[in-house]
Design a protein around this motif. Structure first.
Motif, mmCIF file in Angstrom:
data_model
loop_
_atom_site.group_PDB
_atom_site.id
_atom_site.type_symbol
_atom_site.label_atom_id
_atom_site.label_comp_id
_atom_site.label_asym_id
_atom_site.label_seq_id
_atom_site.Cartn_x
_atom_site.Cartn_y
_atom_site.Cartn_z
ATOM 1 N N LYS A 261 -0.697 5.326 3.893
ATOM 2 C CA LYS A 261 0.508 5.201 3.070
ATOM 3 C C LYS A 261 1.762 5.388 3.921
ATOM 4 O O LYS A 261 1.812 6.243 4.794
ATOM 5 N N HIS A 262 2.780 4.573 3.642
ATOM 6 C CA HIS A 262 4.085 4.768 4.274
ATOM 7 C C HIS A 262 4.783 5.949 3.601
ATOM 8 O O HIS A 262 4.812 6.058 2.373
ATOM 9 N N PHE A 263 5.347 6.816 4.419
ATOM 10 C CA PHE A 263 5.986 8.021 3.886
ATOM 11 C C PHE A 263 7.249 8.326 4.677
ATOM 12 O O PHE A 263 7.261 8.241 5.910
ATOM 13 N N ARG A 264 8.316 8.673 3.963
ATOM 14 C CA ARG A 264 9.561 9.115 4.587
ATOM 15 C C ARG A 264 9.821 10.552 4.191
ATOM 16 O O ARG A 264 9.728 10.909 3.008
ATOM 17 N N GLU A 279 -1.222 1.898 -6.984
ATOM 18 C CA GLU A 279 -0.686 0.666 -6.399
ATOM 19 C C GLU A 279 -0.816 0.655 -4.881
ATOM 20 O O GLU A 279 -1.002 -0.401 -4.274
ATOM 21 N N THR A 280 -0.716 1.838 -4.260
ATOM 22 C CA THR A 280 -0.860 1.904 -2.806
ATOM 23 C C THR A 280 -2.258 1.496 -2.379
ATOM 24 O O THR A 280 -2.447 0.699 -1.452
ATOM 25 N N LYS A 281 -3.261 2.034 -3.067
ATOM 26 C CA LYS A 281 -4.649 1.712 -2.705
ATOM 27 C C LYS A 281 -5.010 0.280 -3.091
ATOM 28 O O LYS A 281 -5.716 -0.408 -2.349
ATOM 29 N N LEU A 282 -4.547 -0.160 -4.227
ATOM 30 C CA LEU A 282 -4.839 -1.533 -4.634
ATOM 31 C C LEU A 282 -4.224 -2.533 -3.659
ATOM 32 O O LEU A 282 -4.816 -3.580 -3.373
ATOM 33 N N ALA A 283 -3.043 -2.205 -3.136
ATOM 34 C CA ALA A 283 -2.380 -3.090 -2.175
ATOM 35 C C ALA A 283 -3.167 -3.211 -0.888
ATOM 36 O O ALA A 283 -3.027 -4.195 -0.151
ATOM 37 N N ALA A 284 -3.994 -2.215 -0.578
ATOM 38 C CA ALA A 284 -4.840 -2.281 0.610
ATOM 39 C C ALA A 284 -6.183 -2.927 0.315
ATOM 40 O O ALA A 284 -6.715 -3.694 1.124
ATOM 41 N N ILE A 285 -6.753 -2.634 -0.842
ATOM 42 C CA ILE A 285 -8.108 -3.103 -1.161
ATOM 43 C C ILE A 285 -8.138 -4.571 -1.557
ATOM 44 O O ILE A 285 -9.026 -5.329 -1.132
ATOM 45 N N ASN A 286 -7.187 -5.019 -2.372
ATOM 46 C CA ASN A 286 -7.222 -6.404 -2.840
ATOM 47 C C ASN A 286 -7.194 -7.434 -1.705
ATOM 48 O O ASN A 286 -7.929 -8.420 -1.758
ATOM 49 N N PRO A 287 -6.366 -7.254 -0.651
ATOM 50 C CA PRO A 287 -6.426 -8.205 0.464
ATOM 51 C C PRO A 287 -7.788 -8.220 1.164
ATOM 52 O O PRO A 287 -8.221 -9.263 1.671
ATOM 53 N N PRO A 308 -11.713 6.982 -9.533
ATOM 54 C CA PRO A 308 -12.477 6.343 -10.620
ATOM 55 C C PRO A 308 -11.692 5.243 -11.321
ATOM 56 O O PRO A 308 -12.231 4.154 -11.590
ATOM 57 N N GLU A 309 -10.431 5.509 -11.604
ATOM 58 C CA GLU A 309 -9.609 4.516 -12.295
ATOM 59 C C GLU A 309 -9.364 3.287 -11.421
ATOM 60 O O GLU A 309 -9.401 2.141 -11.898
ATOM 61 N N ILE A 310 -9.098 3.518 -10.129
ATOM 62 C CA ILE A 310 -8.843 2.405 -9.211
ATOM 63 C C ILE A 310 -10.092 1.562 -9.024
ATOM 64 O O ILE A 310 -10.058 0.331 -9.123
ATOM 65 N N TYR A 311 -11.224 2.208 -8.774
ATOM 66 C CA TYR A 311 -12.461 1.476 -8.527
ATOM 67 C C TYR A 311 -12.964 0.761 -9.779
ATOM 68 O O TYR A 311 -13.532 -0.330 -9.696
ATOM 69 N N GLY A 312 -12.756 1.390 -10.951
ATOM 70 C CA GLY A 312 -13.138 0.724 -12.191
ATOM 71 C C GLY A 312 -12.351 -0.557 -12.402
ATOM 72 O O GLY A 312 -12.909 -1.594 -12.790
ATOM 73 N N ARG A 313 -11.078 -0.499 -12.117
ATOM 74 C CA ARG A 313 -10.231 -1.704 -12.254
ATOM 75 C C ARG A 313 -10.685 -2.796 -11.291
ATOM 76 O O ARG A 313 -10.781 -3.974 -11.670
#
Length: 373
Positions: A261-264, A279-287, A308-313
């Motif tokens: 994750k990008h962090f400032r 959204e951070t993880k989905l942005a990495a997994i979907n590509p 669980p929620e991310i992987y289920g989606r």
């Protein structure tokens, strides 16, 4: 009278590229324009085979920064961390000093980075305000050939000015179009973090040596021997990449790509340093799923945050690619609790499971990884 001719912007920009450069590929590229007090750090990425063009395409991702130990930045970061953990009287803690150092460097923007890979040189664009640069590239020669067998690792090296003898290198994992990949979380999945206790999470991240979850290095090592590719996707910030990579190598985890994750630091709190967002993880997994439409994916995470929620989606959106989901139960919940029923609504019940110990899922995951479709 002199007539001034307005040139199209694209022509002006092309003239600014080094001689012989088009689409990032250079015949006679200029070296990376970094100073001797600036460093380049490459992050592990992947390459995939494009059937439509019969070529490999790979990503290059890195960061340009100036190592600096700013007492003001250090004090600001310590103040942020103190919001959730007792960091008083920790000035002599070597782990703390090592962990916070990447957060207080000077990120360098506008730096052009030239790399060499597979015997060719490429420009990778210029670094952003956070020092990061990235580009998708393809070799001209076709020398990589086509492979549907073992994963290959290509070495990336920065091209520096002639008098700069330093070496900055990285790696690209070439992953075959077919096979099995593991997408794995890090915190509380393979590394003890205690994300549900923010104070302990901060201590485990910044004050203590990283510790592996028992049995997970051995499980992943067995999978790697079956040519499984690994992608480590986490809510941890890129600033922790080097200590994470060192820990995983020492613990015996297979090498893989990293997606952090990008962090400032500015305007942030301790809660956001290590928070994992969908959204951070989905942005990495979907590509990843898009790049490898014919590979099968096993998703491994934990119940501490939103896995669980991310992987289920993901399973609902890409049902043909996901063959198994395993959630390490760190919250003491039951498999039939409402949370999991909601998270995996519409997902076949035999596709996902909770586990407490790696031994509980070892045989099942090995069977998934070694059974041909």
């Amino acid at each position: 009278m002199v007539n001034h001719v307005q040139l199209p912007l694209t022509i002006i920009l092309l003239t600014l590229l080094p001689t012989g450069c088009r689409d990032g590929i250079c015949d006679e590229p200029s070296p990376s324009n970094i100073r001797t007090d600036e460093d380049i750090l490459f992050f592990p990425t992947y390459g995939h085979y494009e059937q439509e063009t019969s070529t490999w395409r790979f990503d290059v991702h890195g960061k340009v920064f100036e190592p600096e130990y700013s007492s003001m930045k250090r004090a600001a970061l310590i103040a942020v961390l103190q919001a959730t953990a007792d960091f008083s009287n920790r000035s002599d803690n070597e782990v703390l000093e090592d962990r916070i150092r990447p957060f207080i460097v000077d990120n360098e923007r506008g730096k052009s980075v030239t790399i060499e890979i597979t015997g060719e040189q490429f420009t990778t664009g210029v670094s952003d305000a956070n020092g990061h640069f990235s580009k998708s590239l393809a070799p001209r020669s076709g020398s990589l050939g086509m492979s549907d067998k073992k994963e290959k690792i290509l070495a990336v090296q920065a091209v520096l000015p002639r008098r700069d003898l330093r070496i900055f290198s990285g790696r690209v994992h070439l992953i075959a179009p077919q096979g099995v990949s593991v997408i794995s979380d890090i915190d509380d999945t393979i590394k003890l973090s205690q994300v549900t206790d923010k104070s302990e999470l901060m201590r485990n991240t910044f004050l203590r040596e990283f510790r592996a979850i028992e049995g997970m290095p051995e499980l992943y090592t067995v999978l790697a021997k079956s040519d499984v590719a690994f992608h480590y996707v986490s809510g941890s910030p890129w600033q922790l990449y080097q200590p994470l990579d060192t820990f995983m190598s020492k613990a015996g985890f297979p090498k893989g790509t990293f997606h952090l994750k990008h962090f400032r630091l500015k305007g942030s709190s301790a809660f956001t340093i290590l928070s994992s967002q969908q959204e951070t993880k989905l942005a990495a997994i979907n590509p990843l799923l898009k790049a490898f439409p014919n590979r099968k994916f096993i998703l491994i995470g934990d119940s501490g945050e939103q896995d669980p929620e991310i992987y289920g989606r993901i399973a609902r959106e890409s049902p043909l690619q996901i063959v198994g989901i395993y959630i390490r139960n760190v919250t003491g919940e039951k498999i039939d609790d409402e949370r999991f029923l909601d998270a995996f609504a519409g997902v076949p019940s035999n596709l996902w499971n909770l586990f407490g110990d790696a031994s509980q899922i070892k045989e099942e995951i090995i069977h998934l990884a070694t059974t041909k479709p």
